[in-house]
Scaffold this motif. Structure first.
Motif, PDB file in Angstrom:
ATOM      1  N   SER A  13       0.868  -1.170   0.000  1.00  0.00           N
ATOM      2  CA  SER A  13       0.000   0.000   0.000  1.00  0.00           C
ATOM      3  C   SER A  13       0.907   1.224   0.000  1.00  0.00           C
ATOM      4  N   THR A  14       0.529   2.233  -0.757  1.00  0.00           N
ATOM      5  CA  THR A  14       1.349   3.463  -0.760  1.00  0.00           C
ATOM      6  C   THR A  14       1.343   4.098   0.627  1.00  0.00           C
ATOM      7  N   GLN A  40      -1.093  -2.037  -6.112  1.00  0.00           N
ATOM      8  CA  GLN A  40      -1.027  -2.301  -4.671  1.00  0.00           C
ATOM      9  C   GLN A  40      -1.566  -3.712  -4.432  1.00  0.00           C
ATOM     10  N   GLY A  43      -4.013  -2.696  -1.025  1.00  0.00           N
ATOM     11  CA  GLY A  43      -4.550  -1.324  -0.970  1.00  0.00           C
ATOM     12  C   GLY A  43      -5.749  -1.311  -0.035  1.00  0.00           C
ATOM     13  N   ARG A  44      -5.834  -0.284   0.791  1.00  0.00           N
ATOM     14  CA  ARG A  44      -6.965  -0.260   1.731  1.00  0.00           C
ATOM     15  C   ARG A  44      -7.818   0.981   1.575  1.00  0.00           C
ATOM     16  N   GLY A  45      -9.115   0.788   1.923  1.00  0.00           N
ATOM     17  CA  GLY A  45     -10.059   1.885   1.866  1.00  0.00           C
ATOM     18  C   GLY A  45     -10.530   2.233   3.260  1.00  0.00           C
ATOM     19  N   ARG A  46     -11.504   3.119   3.350  1.00  0.00           N
ATOM     20  CA  ARG A  46     -12.059   3.499   4.643  1.00  0.00           C
ATOM     21  C   ARG A  46     -12.787   2.319   5.262  1.00  0.00           C
ATOM     22  N   TRP A  51      -9.096  -1.733  -1.264  1.00  0.00           N
ATOM     23  CA  TRP A  51      -9.127  -0.825  -2.432  1.00  0.00           C
ATOM     24  C   TRP A  51      -8.363  -1.505  -3.558  1.00  0.00           C
ATOM     25  N   PHE A  60      -1.993   7.039  -4.766  1.00  0.00           N
ATOM     26  CA  PHE A  60      -0.846   7.715  -4.156  1.00  0.00           C
ATOM     27  C   PHE A  60      -1.153   8.138  -2.725  1.00  0.00           C
ATOM     28  N   LYS A 110     -18.907   5.874  -7.957  1.00  0.00           N
ATOM     29  CA  LYS A 110     -17.686   6.375  -7.311  1.00  0.00           C
ATOM     30  C   LYS A 110     -16.520   6.555  -8.284  1.00  0.00           C
ATOM     31  N   GLY A 113     -11.655   7.868  -3.938  1.00  0.00           N
ATOM     32  CA  GLY A 113     -11.830   7.805  -2.489  1.00  0.00           C
ATOM     33  C   GLY A 113     -10.588   8.285  -1.757  1.00  0.00           C
ATOM     34  N   ILE A 132      -4.986   8.648  -1.598  1.00  0.00           N
ATOM     35  CA  ILE A 132      -6.050   8.923  -2.568  1.00  0.00           C
ATOM     36  C   ILE A 132      -5.994   7.894  -3.692  1.00  0.00           C
TER      37      ILE A 132
HETATM   38  C1  BTN Z   1     -12.081   4.785   0.278  1.00  0.00           C
HETATM   39  O1  BTN Z   1     -12.835   5.262  -0.564  1.00  0.00           O
HETATM   40  O2  BTN Z   1     -12.484   3.920   1.078  1.00  0.00           O
HETATM   41  C2  BTN Z   1     -10.663   5.274   0.344  1.00  0.00           C
HETATM   42  C3  BTN Z   1      -9.794   4.652  -0.716  1.00  0.00           C
HETATM   43  C4  BTN Z   1      -8.355   5.094  -0.627  1.00  0.00           C
HETATM   44  C5  BTN Z   1      -7.456   4.332  -1.565  1.00  0.00           C
HETATM   45  C6  BTN Z   1      -6.083   4.910  -1.645  1.00  0.00           C
HETATM   46  S1  BTN Z   1      -5.150   4.261  -3.009  1.00  0.00           S
HETATM   47  C7  BTN Z   1      -3.703   5.030  -2.388  1.00  0.00           C
HETATM   48  C8  BTN Z   1      -3.733   4.840  -0.889  1.00  0.00           C
HETATM   49  N1  BTN Z   1      -3.151   3.554  -0.523  1.00  0.00           N
HETATM   50  C9  BTN Z   1      -4.059   2.743   0.055  1.00  0.00           C
HETATM   51  O3  BTN Z   1      -3.822   1.585   0.476  1.00  0.00           O
HETATM   52  N2  BTN Z   1      -5.249   3.365   0.114  1.00  0.00           N
HETATM   53  C10 BTN Z   1      -5.189   4.715  -0.434  1.00  0.00           C
END
Ligand code: BTN
Length: 235
Positions: A13-14, A40, A43-46, A51, A60, A110, A113, A132
């Protein structure tokens, strides 16, 4: 922002990469440093979501090194949403915000995020990482991407515009951020279902208070929501 920038291929994840760089003994990352990655693997989201980052997504993270108060941590996710909206509007993409900071197409899909992760120490954060993810040329099912409205946008152009707007909006005071957020909202005036840690709140999204909390008019009266997931009902 982005004067120090690393472009990487595959990372977990960045968000993690920016932290490693911030803690590096060989030249720690400065305030505003950015890591961009092509892919990624985690990658994670909220709210603990995954993600998905595939080719065509812009993913990024920006390092915020200044000490942040709790008030900053409430203001910043909204400021980041306003910045993202300003950037995409400047690039010609029709869009609006869903509370707190999802960027949607006017029909509710969407586009991007935001995830703000802060390392808290008591009443203050020593640093925070703002991540983001923007669907530029591709999007998961049900989501939208920028190329649907502006086909020739490059990820570099999007990144440059978003960093420029972020630097501006993160420095603005809460009243200016909240006023602009309200003007770009796709949430206010709409029936919503909000999932919070304490249960579900259903009603009409009426306003934001001066801290940026969402005020929902329910059958039982006005409820203040400080964190949660909004679903626009009837879309
Ligand atoms: C969301 O809408 O839930 C937030 C998404 C955020 C994704 C970005 S991608 C770059 C950064 N690295 C991650 O692991 N997550 C954020």
């Amino acid at each position: 922002f982005g004067r120090a920038l690393r472009y990487q291929g595959t990372v977990t994840s960045t968000q993690d990469e920016v932290r490693f760089w911030a803690d590096s003994e060989r030249g720690p990352a400065p305030h505003g440093a950015v890591v961009v990655a092509e892919r990624q693997t985690a990658g994670r989201g909220r709210r603990g979501r995954v993600w998905d980052t595939t080719h065509g997504t812009l993913a990024f993270s920006v390092l915020l090194r200044e000490a942040l108060s709790l008030a900053d941590l409430v203001r910043m996710p909204l400021a980041a949403g306003v910045a993202l909206h300003a950037a995409c509007t400047a690039l010609g993409v029709p869009c609006g915000l869903k509370w707190p900071n999802d960027l949607l197409t006017p029909d509710g899909r969407k586009l991007a995020g935001i995830l703000l992760e802060a390392d808290l120490r008591g009443e203050e954060a020593r640093r925070a990482v703002l991540g983001i993810g923007i669907n530029v040329g591709t999007a998961p099912e049900g989501a939208a991407h920028l190329h649907e409205s502006v086909p020739d946008l490059t990820r570099a152009a999007v990144l440059g515009e978003v960093l420029f707007q972020l630097e501006h909006w993160l420095a603005q005071p809460a009243p200016a951020i909240i006023a602009t957020w309200k003007a770009t909202s796709l949430t206010l005036g709409r029936p919503v279902r909000v999932t919070t840690a304490r249960g579900t709140v259903e009603g009409v999204a009426r306003d934001l208070d001066e801290q940026g909390n969402l005020l929902v008019e329910t059958a039982a009266g006005l409820e203040t929501v400080s964190a949660g997931d909004v679903q626009l009902v009837g879309q």
